[in-house]
Design an enzyme around this catalytic site. Structure first.
Site, PDB file in Angstrom:
ATOM      1  N   GLU A   1      -7.817  -2.475   4.625  1.00  0.00           N
ATOM      2  CA  GLU A   1      -9.001  -1.725   4.204  1.00  0.00           C
ATOM      3  C   GLU A   1      -8.943  -1.675   2.672  1.00  0.00           C
ATOM      4  O   GLU A   1      -7.930  -1.236   2.110  1.00  0.00           O
ATOM      5  CB  GLU A   1      -8.936  -0.319   4.795  1.00  0.00           C
ATOM      6  CG  GLU A   1     -10.170   0.479   4.556  1.00  0.00           C
ATOM      7  CD  GLU A   1     -10.054   1.889   5.138  1.00  0.00           C
ATOM      8  OE1 GLU A   1     -10.915   2.710   4.799  1.00  0.00           O
ATOM      9  OE2 GLU A   1      -9.107   2.168   5.899  1.00  0.00           O
TER      10      GLU A   1
ATOM     11  N   ARG B   1       5.492   0.665  12.170  1.00  0.00           N
ATOM     12  CA  ARG B   1       5.261   0.518  10.737  1.00  0.00           C
ATOM     13  C   ARG B   1       6.552   0.744   9.971  1.00  0.00           C
ATOM     14  O   ARG B   1       7.494   1.366  10.452  1.00  0.00           O
ATOM     15  CB  ARG B   1       4.132   1.419  10.236  1.00  0.00           C
ATOM     16  CG  ARG B   1       4.318   2.906  10.400  1.00  0.00           C
ATOM     17  CD  ARG B   1       3.207   3.680   9.654  1.00  0.00           C
ATOM     18  NE  ARG B   1       1.859   3.225   9.962  1.00  0.00           N
ATOM     19  CZ  ARG B   1       0.909   2.994   9.043  1.00  0.00           C
ATOM     20  NH1 ARG B   1       1.145   3.182   7.757  1.00  0.00           N
ATOM     21  NH2 ARG B   1      -0.286   2.627   9.394  1.00  0.00           N
TER      22      ARG B   1
ATOM     23  N   LYS C   1      -1.535   4.962   1.499  1.00  0.00           N
ATOM     24  CA  LYS C   1      -2.390   4.746   0.345  1.00  0.00           C
ATOM     25  C   LYS C   1      -2.962   6.059  -0.182  1.00  0.00           C
ATOM     26  O   LYS C   1      -3.172   6.211  -1.378  1.00  0.00           O
ATOM     27  CB  LYS C   1      -3.530   3.786   0.717  1.00  0.00           C
ATOM     28  CG  LYS C   1      -3.125   2.339   0.659  1.00  0.00           C
ATOM     29  CD  LYS C   1      -4.283   1.436   1.006  1.00  0.00           C
ATOM     30  CE  LYS C   1      -4.466   1.374   2.506  1.00  0.00           C
ATOM     31  NZ  LYS C   1      -5.454   0.395   2.949  1.00  0.00           N
TER      32      LYS C   1
HETATM   33  P1  ATP Z   1      -2.062   3.440   4.854  1.00  0.00           P
HETATM   34  O1  ATP Z   1      -1.844   4.459   5.906  1.00  0.00           O
HETATM   35  O2  ATP Z   1      -0.922   3.202   3.976  1.00  0.00           O
HETATM   36  O3  ATP Z   1      -3.332   3.651   4.094  1.00  0.00           O
HETATM   37  P2  ATP Z   1      -3.382   1.646   6.559  1.00  0.00           P
HETATM   38  O4  ATP Z   1      -2.805   1.302   7.884  1.00  0.00           O
HETATM   39  O5  ATP Z   1      -4.510   2.572   6.531  1.00  0.00           O
HETATM   40  O6  ATP Z   1      -2.198   2.074   5.646  1.00  0.00           O
HETATM   41  P3  ATP Z   1      -4.749  -0.790   6.173  1.00  0.00           P
HETATM   42  O7  ATP Z   1      -5.309  -1.339   4.928  1.00  0.00           O
HETATM   43  O8  ATP Z   1      -5.667  -0.321   7.211  1.00  0.00           O
HETATM   44  O9  ATP Z   1      -3.776   0.366   5.755  1.00  0.00           O
HETATM   45  O10 ATP Z   1      -3.665  -1.773   6.777  1.00  0.00           O
HETATM   46  C1  ATP Z   1      -3.751  -3.168   6.875  1.00  0.00           C
HETATM   47  C2  ATP Z   1      -2.711  -3.616   7.848  1.00  0.00           C
HETATM   48  O11 ATP Z   1      -1.412  -3.275   7.371  1.00  0.00           O
HETATM   49  C3  ATP Z   1      -2.876  -2.940   9.187  1.00  0.00           C
HETATM   50  O12 ATP Z   1      -2.739  -3.888  10.214  1.00  0.00           O
HETATM   51  C4  ATP Z   1      -1.784  -1.918   9.217  1.00  0.00           C
HETATM   52  O13 ATP Z   1      -1.380  -1.662  10.515  1.00  0.00           O
HETATM   53  C5  ATP Z   1      -0.699  -2.583   8.364  1.00  0.00           C
HETATM   54  N1  ATP Z   1       0.169  -1.582   7.769  1.00  0.00           N
HETATM   55  C6  ATP Z   1      -0.182  -0.528   7.011  1.00  0.00           C
HETATM   56  N2  ATP Z   1       0.881   0.216   6.674  1.00  0.00           N
HETATM   57  C7  ATP Z   1       1.962  -0.400   7.219  1.00  0.00           C
HETATM   58  C8  ATP Z   1       3.358  -0.123   7.237  1.00  0.00           C
HETATM   59  N3  ATP Z   1       3.882   0.946   6.604  1.00  0.00           N
HETATM   60  N4  ATP Z   1       4.165  -0.974   7.890  1.00  0.00           N
HETATM   61  C9  ATP Z   1       3.666  -2.047   8.512  1.00  0.00           C
HETATM   62  N5  ATP Z   1       2.368  -2.365   8.543  1.00  0.00           N
HETATM   63  C10 ATP Z   1       1.508  -1.555   7.909  1.00  0.00           C
HETATM   64 MG    MG Z   2      -6.363   2.637   7.084  1.00  0.00          MG
END
Ligand code: ATP
Ligand code: MG
Length: 556
Positions: free
Chosen positions: A36, A264, A274
């Site tokens: 995202e 994760r 983020k």
């Molecule tokens: P955050 O909670 O840090 O904002 P998010 O999951 O909202 O992370 P996205 O941009 O939606 O961030 O994530 C893109 C991809 O990265 C998704 O498939 C998500 O599952 C993966 N991802 C995000 N954080 C992690 C993590 N700590 N470990 C492994 N994969 C991750």
């Molecule tokens: Mg997200």
């Protein structure tokens, strides 16, 4: 594509192997990385990138980059750019397959209409609070919305008017008609479209309704022909909805995408989401998303971590089904291993103490040969002069027996140079040691008559006259402890996470270095030229120290 990814077997490979054995996905394996664009990528994303691109690579398939840009309020073009840069830097390529969920808004709208036609979606007038109230709890079933039984015609009409902007934000939503009594709350008629009169960074003012992530994601996967939709564990409860949507819209079970969840990455001594990282940036607790203390890919890059070491780390931590916390020392270990092989050695003095070699001529300069790395033939010259600097900590006036560095009447070897003996300690009026007077043994350098004399300590040093001034930035952990889960992680910030040393000196061989160049400063650690560095003002970041607590713990 890099070679050190996805070599170790994991459960995702097992699932894919089974699928292939069953004759599924005959057209090849296709994954995607779906960030995202609401912030910079962090090391957790690196794990996801390695898994998605690495899995595609292992099965000679493809991996798309897809921006999941369904939420117009939080997204920004700056993030879109940085994400591409970071994925490329990590060593991966999406070729010509960079997509945006917003590319599919028309198709997604059509899918929603199709769901309505099939009697599987309805427009609901309950407000957010009511929807929450009607949803029930883990122990109580939900209550059906009074709008649940609207006719297909009425739903199509209302949904079209939602799209045309006839209603205010929040006045209506489109919901999937599933099961208000499902034990899985996600399945209790989830919202799939909402009204938001917010312009979108790509579609402008065209849309005032936006699909929810849970709706857009499986359908974007299906549109792109994704076979395995790999995501993190928190989406496990959403998998029935993922499947329900594909099923309801008639996608074939043998070729439609399959969601697979993995744990994760969580790291000690830092925050990972983020939202929290943005809080650090916006609150000026750090200098930006690429502050070298940040666990962002851009922060690590600026600090001096290599792409290979991050990939190696992602490989070592493995892919599992249960959440865990990884010691940040393991990441540092991977960085050290990589830099040990790649970084040239140089000498820099971080806390200078002047040494005058009284029997060395004042106008003389001797260039001494030094090897760049233990495993390479590369060499350089280091200038030796009458006045040099050593580290303050390498001299002790009242030294204990086991102190093998310099002390009054003691001897040490200067790396690549001579043995010196300390004859006199000069102090200021407050009693601080400000200068040492030493003599050198002219026969003690490499090849000399006394070169093999047994001397316990070897010190790094630089010439006073010939060395360059340099600013060195030392970093400590962002968080004092594992405070990521604390309510207010700001209070757990380490106040000493940055130390700036502005009086350092470095050997002249580095005069023309460019940003990103990495060295091992002998006895001090690995250092990288920062983006603030200029020819007139060199700035180095400490990447990581030499002590490897991870390797040590592993040996125990
Ligand atoms: P955050 O909670 O840090 O904002 P998010 O999951 O909202 O992370 P996205 O941009 O939606 O961030 O994530 C893109 C991809 O990265 C998704 O498939 C998500 O599952 C993966 N991802 C995000 N954080 C992690 C993590 N700590 N470990 C492994 N994969 C991750
Ligand atoms: Mg997200």
């Amino acid at each position: 594509m890099p070679e050190n990814v996805n070599l170790l077997p994991n459960f995702i490979h097992n699932i894919i192997d089974e699928d292939l054995k069953d004759g599924k996905y005959a057209d090849g394996i296709h994954t995607r990385f779906p960030p995202e664009p609401n912030g910079y990528l962090h090391i957790g994303h690196a794990k996801s990138i390695c898994i998605n691109f690495g899995t595609a690579q292992k099965y000679k398939g493809l991996c798309n980059l897809r921006f999941d840009d369904t939420n117009p309020t939080k997204e920004d073009i700056e993030y879109v750019d940085s994400i591409q840069e970071d994925v490329k830097w990590l060593g991966f390529s999406w070729d010509d397959r960079m997509f945006y969920a917003s590319n599919y808004f028309d198709k997604l709208y059509d899918f929603a209409v199709e769901l309505i036609k099939r009697g599987k979606a309805y427009v609901c007038d309950l407000n957010a609070e009511q929807i929450k109230e009607y949803r029930g709890t883990l122990t109580e079933p939900g209550i059906k919305s009074p709008y649940r039984d609207r006719s297909v015609e009425e739903n199509i009409d209302l949904f079209g008017r939602m799209k045309n902007g006839e209603f205010a934000d929040g006045a209506k939503v489109l919901r999937a008609k599933i099961n208000m009594a499902s034990p899985n709350i996600t399945m209790r008629d989830p919202i799939i479209y909402r009204i938001s009169h917010t312009p979108h960074h790509r579609t402008g003012e065209k849309w005032c309704i936006y699909p929810m992530y849970d709706f857009a994601h499986p359908l974007s996967d299906a549109i792109e022909g994704i076979t395995h939709s790999i995501c993190t564990l928190e989406f496990e409860e959403h998998r029935p909805l993922y499947n329900w949507l594909l099923e309801s819209l008639g996608f074939d079970i043998n070729s439609r995408p399959k969601q697979i969840e993995f744990a994760r990455l969580n790291l000690t001594n830092t925050v990972m989401s983020k939202r929290k990282l943005r809080q650090l940036v916006e609150g000026n607790y750090v200098s930006g998303w690429d502050d070298p203390r940040m666990p962002t890919i851009s922060g690590f890059r600026r600090r001096g971590y290599t792409a290979a070491s991050i990939r190696d780390f992602c490989e070592q931590i493995g892919v599992a089904k249960s959440n865990s916390l990884v010691d940040i020392a393991m990441l540092e270990h991977c960085v050290r291993e990589d830099l040990n092989k790649k970084a040239n050695r140089v000498m820099a003095v971080l806390h200078p103490l002047k040494v005058v070699i009284t029997n060395f001529p004042a106008d003389k300069r001797e260039d001494l040969l030094a090897e760049n790395r233990p495993d390479s033939d590369g060499t350089r010259y280091v200038p030796f002069t009458r006045e040099i600097y050593i580290e303050q900590a390498d001299f002790m006036e009242n030294a204990p027996k086991k102190f093998f560095r310099l002390k009054p009447e003691g001897e040490v070897r200067l790396k690549y140079a001579y043995i010196i003996k300390c004859n006199e300690v000069i102090k200021d009026t407050d009693g601080n040691v400000v200068e040492l007077h030493c003599t050198y043994d002219p026969e003690s350098k490499r090849g000399g008559a006394t070169a093999s004399r047994k001397i316990k300590g070897t010190l790094h040093w630089v010439s006073v006259k010939e060395s360059l001034p340099v600013e060195v930035r030392l970093y400590d952990y962002l968080l004092k402890a594992d405070a990521d889960n604390q309510k207010d992680f700001i209070t757990a910030l380490n106040p000493n996470s940055l130390t700036v040393l502005s009086e350092c000196r470095i050997e002249p061989s580095v005069a023309w270095v460019s940003q990103g160049t990495k060295y091992q400063f002998l006895r001090e650690g690995y250092f990288c030229v920062d983006k603030d560095s200029r020819k007139e003002h060199l700035v180095f970041n400490r990447v990581v120290g030499l002590r490897d607590s991870w390797a040590k713990a592993k040996r125990k």
